[in-house]
Design an enzyme around this catalytic site. Structure first.
Site, PDB file in Angstrom:
ATOM      1  N   HIS A 233       0.839  -1.209   0.000  1.00  0.00           N
ATOM      2  CA  HIS A 233       0.000   0.000   0.000  1.00  0.00           C
ATOM      3  C   HIS A 233       0.874   1.258   0.000  1.00  0.00           C
ATOM      4  O   HIS A 233       0.659   2.188  -0.784  1.00  0.00           O
ATOM      5  CB  HIS A 233      -0.918  -0.008   1.220  1.00  0.00           C
ATOM      6  CG  HIS A 233      -1.583   1.321   1.433  1.00  0.00           C
ATOM      7  ND1 HIS A 233      -2.594   1.778   0.619  1.00  0.00           N
ATOM      8  CD2 HIS A 233      -1.359   2.310   2.337  1.00  0.00           C
ATOM      9  CE1 HIS A 233      -2.962   2.992   1.017  1.00  0.00           C
ATOM     10  NE2 HIS A 233      -2.228   3.332   2.063  1.00  0.00           N
TER      11      HIS A 233
ATOM     12  N   HIS B 158       1.142   4.864  -2.626  1.00  0.00           N
ATOM     13  CA  HIS B 158       1.544   6.246  -2.349  1.00  0.00           C
ATOM     14  C   HIS B 158       2.771   6.708  -3.126  1.00  0.00           C
ATOM     15  O   HIS B 158       2.777   7.825  -3.631  1.00  0.00           O
ATOM     16  CB  HIS B 158       1.767   6.433  -0.850  1.00  0.00           C
ATOM     17  CG  HIS B 158       0.497   6.499  -0.060  1.00  0.00           C
ATOM     18  ND1 HIS B 158      -0.421   7.525  -0.197  1.00  0.00           N
ATOM     19  CD2 HIS B 158      -0.032   5.657   0.871  1.00  0.00           C
ATOM     20  CE1 HIS B 158      -1.445   7.317   0.624  1.00  0.00           C
ATOM     21  NE2 HIS B 158      -1.237   6.189   1.278  1.00  0.00           N
TER      22      HIS B 158
ATOM     23  N   GLU C 120      -6.493   9.076  -0.616  1.00  0.00           N
ATOM     24  CA  GLU C 120      -6.592   7.638  -0.306  1.00  0.00           C
ATOM     25  C   GLU C 120      -7.647   6.932  -1.167  1.00  0.00           C
ATOM     26  O   GLU C 120      -7.407   5.830  -1.648  1.00  0.00           O
ATOM     27  CB  GLU C 120      -6.927   7.404   1.176  1.00  0.00           C
ATOM     28  CG  GLU C 120      -5.802   7.683   2.152  1.00  0.00           C
ATOM     29  CD  GLU C 120      -4.677   6.644   2.135  1.00  0.00           C
ATOM     30  OE1 GLU C 120      -4.713   5.706   1.324  1.00  0.00           O
ATOM     31  OE2 GLU C 120      -3.740   6.816   2.942  1.00  0.00           O
TER      32      GLU C 120
ATOM     33  N   SER D   2      -3.988   0.246  -4.459  1.00  0.00           N
ATOM     34  CA  SER D   2      -3.166  -0.814  -3.866  1.00  0.00           C
ATOM     35  C   SER D   2      -4.011  -1.988  -3.395  1.00  0.00           C
ATOM     36  O   SER D   2      -3.492  -2.916  -2.780  1.00  0.00           O
ATOM     37  CB  SER D   2      -2.353  -0.253  -2.687  1.00  0.00           C
ATOM     38  OG  SER D   2      -3.222   0.252  -1.694  1.00  0.00           O
TER      39      SER D   2
HETATM   40 FE   LIG Z   1      -2.374   5.299   2.896  1.00  0.00          FE
END
Ligand SMILES: [Fe+2]
Length: 294
Positions: free
Chosen positions: A162, A167, A208, A227
């Site tokens: 993730h 990110h 997010e 993700s």
């Molecule tokens: Fe995050």
């Protein structure tokens, strides 16, 4: 990183100096003593890290590298269908390894020439004000462990897949990186916990779990969706609402499930105009005004 306390396994330093990650009974690695030792050792590395020093090196096992290769390979295929163009181009420029887990130090060194962002190691939960605040300085806190090998396409916590695939790929885009910085400046500017929570919820529903119109299709740019092997196939069927600051900052969400309410930006320009501008100038009074109209 997801910011909610209940989402991260608590990390405890015992009187004898040992570091213990308290996995919940429902965690896929709960009954695996070897995995739990790995989690403890990796958390200890981050806790013992001195700011300014290189990020601690994690000696990943062949099994851990295999999980990374399997999951990131499958995600890369899905990204071609579901990720916004800005993310795809940024991920290509970043050039993360597909066959092994990169060290966070290596991720920093790939990222810094592109947008100036660098990674910091985190053992688990980082307090909201610190996690968001350092975004203003181009710093991103990240965990280093990987999910349990028994269920490679699922994780109850934000792991290195993730943190890096979601990110770092986004942070490799100068336009998205600027939005992260603006969120950081907003977090530093606001004084009350309520205003900070509002800023963090806008982050949640955008960086997010944000989705964006691209031509005739709905694509994702949020790191949480990009993700997640399962969620990436589901987001188009969710309750998609127009980008709305007051709604994003006050809508409750359940981090343990797929996000059922998502907010759609009409374009990256639109996201920058609405959310970037908000983070750039918001203060406690402005946020209190937005909360009062909901
Ligand atoms: Fe995050």
């Amino acid at each position: 990183m997801f910011e909610e306390a209940q989402y991260f396994a608590p990390v405890e330093t015992r009187d004898d100096g040992s570091v213990v990650v308290e996995l919940a009974k429902s965690h896929p690695g709960f009954a695996d003593a070897v995995y739990r030792e790995r989690r403890n050792a990796i958390a200890a590395l981050a806790l013992n890290h001195t700011p300014g020093e290189p990020i601690p090196h994690v000696e990943y096992t062949a099994e851990e590298h295999h999980v990374w290769a399997l999951v990131t390979g499958e995600l890369a295929v899905k990204h071609r269908t579901y990720a916004v163009r800005e993310f795809l181009d940024a991920a290509e420029r970043l050039g993360l390894p597909r066959d092994r887990i990169p060290q966070l130090q290596e991720v920093s060194e790939l990222l810094a020439p592109l947008t100036g962002f660098r990674y910091l190691p985190a053992a688990g939960l980082v307090p909201l004000r610190e996690f968001y605040g350092v975004l203003a300085d181009g710093l991103f806190h990240s965990t280093q462990y990987i999910r349990h090998h028994s269920v490679p396409f699922y994780t109850p916590e934000p792991d290195i897949i993730h943190e890096v695939i979601g990110h770092a790929s986004t942070l490799a885009s100068p336009r998205f990186a600027e939005l992260y910085r603006l969120a950081g400046r907003a977090a530093r500017r606001v004084e009350t916990d309520e205003a900070l929570e509002f800023v963090s919820k806008v982050f949640w529903f955008t960086l997010e779990f944000g989705v964006m119109r691209e031509g005739a299709e709905l694509k994702a740019y949020g790191a949480g969706i990009l993700s997640s092997y399962g969620e990436i196939e589901e987001f188009r069927g969710m309750d998609i609402r127009p980008l709305d600051l007051a709604a994003m900052g006050t809508t409750q969400y359940d981090i343990t499930k797929y996000q059922e309410v998502l907010f759609e930006a009409a374009s990256l320009d639109h996201l920058e105009d609405v959310v970037g501008t908000f983070w750039d100038i918001c203060d406690d009074d402005a946020i209190a005004g937005l909360v009062s109209v909901t």
